[in-house]
Design a protein around this motif. Structure first.
Motif, PDB file in Angstrom:
ATOM      1  N   ALA A  31      45.733  30.783  21.159  1.00 56.84           N
ATOM      2  CA  ALA A  31      45.113  29.723  21.916  1.00 56.84           C
ATOM      3  C   ALA A  31      46.005  29.105  23.202  1.00 56.84           C
ATOM      4  O   ALA A  31      45.400  28.844  24.006  1.00 56.84           O
ATOM      5  CB  ALA A  31      44.846  28.439  20.613  1.00 56.84           C
ATOM      6  N   GLY A  32      47.136  29.264  22.676  1.00 53.79           N
ATOM      7  CA  GLY A  32      48.224  28.801  23.809  1.00 53.79           C
ATOM      8  C   GLY A  32      48.333  29.741  25.083  1.00 53.79           C
ATOM      9  O   GLY A  32      48.480  29.178  26.258  1.00 53.79           O
ATOM     10  N   GLN A  33      47.994  31.005  24.450  1.00 57.61           N
ATOM     11  CA  GLN A  33      48.218  32.004  25.700  1.00 57.61           C
ATOM     12  C   GLN A  33      46.892  31.733  26.555  1.00 57.61           C
ATOM     13  O   GLN A  33      47.024  31.837  27.804  1.00 57.61           O
ATOM     14  CB  GLN A  33      47.963  33.367  25.379  1.00 57.61           C
ATOM     15  CG  GLN A  33      49.557  34.110  24.721  1.00 57.61           C
ATOM     16  CD  GLN A  33      49.507  35.364  24.071  1.00 57.61           C
ATOM     17  OE1 GLN A  33      48.385  35.929  23.912  1.00 57.61           O
ATOM     18  NE2 GLN A  33      50.913  35.920  23.914  1.00 57.61           N
ATOM     19  N   GLN A  34      45.684  31.489  25.950  1.00 63.41           N
ATOM     20  CA  GLN A  34      44.655  31.380  26.727  1.00 63.41           C
ATOM     21  C   GLN A  34      44.601  30.122  27.593  1.00 63.41           C
ATOM     22  O   GLN A  34      44.064  30.066  28.616  1.00 63.41           O
ATOM     23  CB  GLN A  34      43.331  31.346  25.767  1.00 63.41           C
ATOM     24  CG  GLN A  34      42.742  32.609  25.338  1.00 63.41           C
ATOM     25  CD  GLN A  34      41.699  32.474  24.452  1.00 63.41           C
ATOM     26  OE1 GLN A  34      41.153  31.403  23.934  1.00 63.41           O
ATOM     27  NE2 GLN A  34      41.077  33.463  24.016  1.00 63.41           N
ATOM     28  N   TRP A  35      45.327  29.023  26.908  1.00 66.74           N
ATOM     29  CA  TRP A  35      45.197  27.775  27.630  1.00 66.74           C
ATOM     30  C   TRP A  35      46.282  27.874  28.971  1.00 66.74           C
ATOM     31  O   TRP A  35      46.088  27.457  29.977  1.00 66.74           O
ATOM     32  CB  TRP A  35      45.768  26.654  26.687  1.00 66.74           C
ATOM     33  CG  TRP A  35      46.043  25.329  27.499  1.00 66.74           C
ATOM     34  CD1 TRP A  35      45.150  24.521  27.661  1.00 66.74           C
ATOM     35  CD2 TRP A  35      47.271  24.840  28.063  1.00 66.74           C
ATOM     36  NE1 TRP A  35      45.402  23.220  28.317  1.00 66.74           N
ATOM     37  CE2 TRP A  35      47.073  23.462  28.506  1.00 66.74           C
ATOM     38  CE3 TRP A  35      48.639  25.352  27.769  1.00 66.74           C
ATOM     39  CZ2 TRP A  35      47.844  22.501  29.172  1.00 66.74           C
ATOM     40  CZ3 TRP A  35      49.562  24.359  28.444  1.00 66.74           C
ATOM     41  CH2 TRP A  35      49.196  23.368  28.972  1.00 66.74           C
ATOM     42  N   ILE A  36      47.497  28.691  28.712  1.00 67.25           N
ATOM     43  CA  ILE A  36      48.478  28.951  30.044  1.00 67.25           C
ATOM     44  C   ILE A  36      47.756  29.736  31.086  1.00 67.25           C
ATOM     45  O   ILE A  36      47.963  29.337  32.010  1.00 67.25           O
ATOM     46  CB  ILE A  36      49.608  29.540  29.367  1.00 67.25           C
ATOM     47  CG1 ILE A  36      50.446  28.535  28.503  1.00 67.25           C
ATOM     48  CG2 ILE A  36      50.479  30.211  30.345  1.00 67.25           C
ATOM     49  CD1 ILE A  36      51.569  29.063  27.754  1.00 67.25           C
ATOM     50  N   HIS A  37      46.747  30.798  30.507  1.00 67.66           N
ATOM     51  CA  HIS A  37      46.184  31.616  31.307  1.00 67.66           C
ATOM     52  C   HIS A  37      45.007  30.804  32.189  1.00 67.66           C
ATOM     53  O   HIS A  37      45.020  31.062  33.193  1.00 67.66           O
ATOM     54  CB  HIS A  37      45.456  32.805  30.621  1.00 67.66           C
ATOM     55  CG  HIS A  37      44.609  33.785  31.269  1.00 67.66           C
ATOM     56  ND1 HIS A  37      45.077  33.885  32.883  1.00 67.66           N
ATOM     57  CD2 HIS A  37      44.046  34.819  30.956  1.00 67.66           C
ATOM     58  CE1 HIS A  37      44.271  34.797  33.450  1.00 67.66           C
ATOM     59  NE2 HIS A  37      43.772  35.451  32.322  1.00 67.66           N
ATOM     60  N   LEU A  61      45.267  27.712  32.818  1.00 69.92           N
ATOM     61  CA  LEU A  61      45.926  26.706  33.682  1.00 69.92           C
ATOM     62  C   LEU A  61      46.512  27.382  34.886  1.00 69.92           C
ATOM     63  O   LEU A  61      46.559  26.786  36.008  1.00 69.92           O
ATOM     64  CB  LEU A  61      47.207  26.066  32.721  1.00 69.92           C
ATOM     65  CG  LEU A  61      48.283  25.199  33.604  1.00 69.92           C
ATOM     66  CD1 LEU A  61      47.390  24.029  34.043  1.00 69.92           C
ATOM     67  CD2 LEU A  61      49.326  24.891  32.583  1.00 69.92           C
ATOM     68  N   LEU A  62      47.070  28.688  34.465  1.00 70.68           N
ATOM     69  CA  LEU A  62      47.709  29.335  36.073  1.00 70.68           C
ATOM     70  C   LEU A  62      46.648  29.894  36.625  1.00 70.68           C
ATOM     71  O   LEU A  62      46.763  29.516  37.969  1.00 70.68           O
ATOM     72  CB  LEU A  62      48.399  30.432  35.188  1.00 70.68           C
ATOM     73  CG  LEU A  62      49.719  30.450  34.788  1.00 70.68           C
ATOM     74  CD1 LEU A  62      50.437  31.617  34.131  1.00 70.68           C
ATOM     75  CD2 LEU A  62      50.814  29.756  35.783  1.00 70.68           C
ATOM     76  N   ARG A  63      45.262  30.398  35.995  1.00 69.33           N
ATOM     77  CA  ARG A  63      44.270  30.442  36.914  1.00 69.33           C
ATOM     78  C   ARG A  63      43.749  29.211  37.839  1.00 69.33           C
ATOM     79  O   ARG A  63      43.365  29.487  39.035  1.00 69.33           O
ATOM     80  CB  ARG A  63      43.186  31.109  36.152  1.00 69.33           C
ATOM     81  CG  ARG A  63      42.005  31.742  37.020  1.00 69.33           C
ATOM     82  CD  ARG A  63      41.076  32.429  36.040  1.00 69.33           C
ATOM     83  NE  ARG A  63      40.609  31.623  34.844  1.00 69.33           N
ATOM     84  CZ  ARG A  63      40.071  32.157  33.844  1.00 69.33           C
ATOM     85  NH1 ARG A  63      39.761  33.515  33.688  1.00 69.33           N
ATOM     86  NH2 ARG A  63      39.663  31.307  32.893  1.00 69.33           N
TER      87      ARG A  63
END
Length: 185
Positions: free
Chosen positions: A6-12, A14-16
């Protein structure tokens, strides 16, 4: 789904979103600052240019350069004559505008200088040719003139031979010496 996923998806995401937002911002800044330059370049390319006359042939360019060199040479020679202290007698002959050769030289020099400032090449060429002819005649006049001593003023008396109340001869006003007496012919 784990917390790490979930953290990786949120960071991804956000970066996108930052990249897209930054990209849009960068593109908008590019158009804001580069568009005027782009439009200026585009209008410069599309602008109609005035027609230029055909370039002169190389022979015409060389001929004009030769005429300009002759003009400059004559002006330099006349200028050297004017500043050379040892040629004062020759300059006195050319300063006398009652002499036809001297008057013709000054007139031709003025015409050539005026014609040099115009774009009319045939007029300039004719004026420089007249100047060269007048300069040759003036040089012939100078060479044919006899060397002479030019008298510019009266001398002071050697000893005071006058009475105390009399005016001294060298202080009395004298009429100017006519040019005919100053130069030898």
């Amino acid at each position: 789904m784990t917390i790490v996923d979930a953290g990786q998806q949120w960071i991804h995401s956000l970066l996108r979103s930052l990249l897209w937002g930054g990209g849009v911002t960068a593109v908008s800044m590019l158009f804001t600052y580069a568009a005027p330059h782009f439009l200026a370049a585009l209008t410069d390319i599309l602008r109609t240019r005035p027609t230029r006359p055909a370039p002169e042939s190389s022979q015409g360019i060389v001929r004009r350069q030769v005429i300009q060199q002759d003009h400059d040479r004559i002006k330099d020679e006349y200028g050297q004559l004017c500043i050379d202290l040892f040629r004062a007698a020759e300059l006195a002959i050319l300063d006398d505008l009652t002499v036809p050769e001297a008057a013709a030289l000054i007139q031709a020099l003025a015409e050539a200088n005026d014609a040099a400032e115009t774009t009319d090449y045939p007029t300039y060429e004719k004026a420089v040719l007249r100047l060269a002819k007048a300069w040759r005649r003036a040089q012939a006049l100078i060479e044919s003139a006899e060397p002479c001593t030019v008298v510019y003023g009266a001398r002071a008396p050697a000893a005071p031979s006058t009475s105390p109340g009399a005016e001294l001869a060298w202080r009395r006003p004298h009429p100017p010496i006519p040019r005919e007496r100053r130069t030898c012919r």
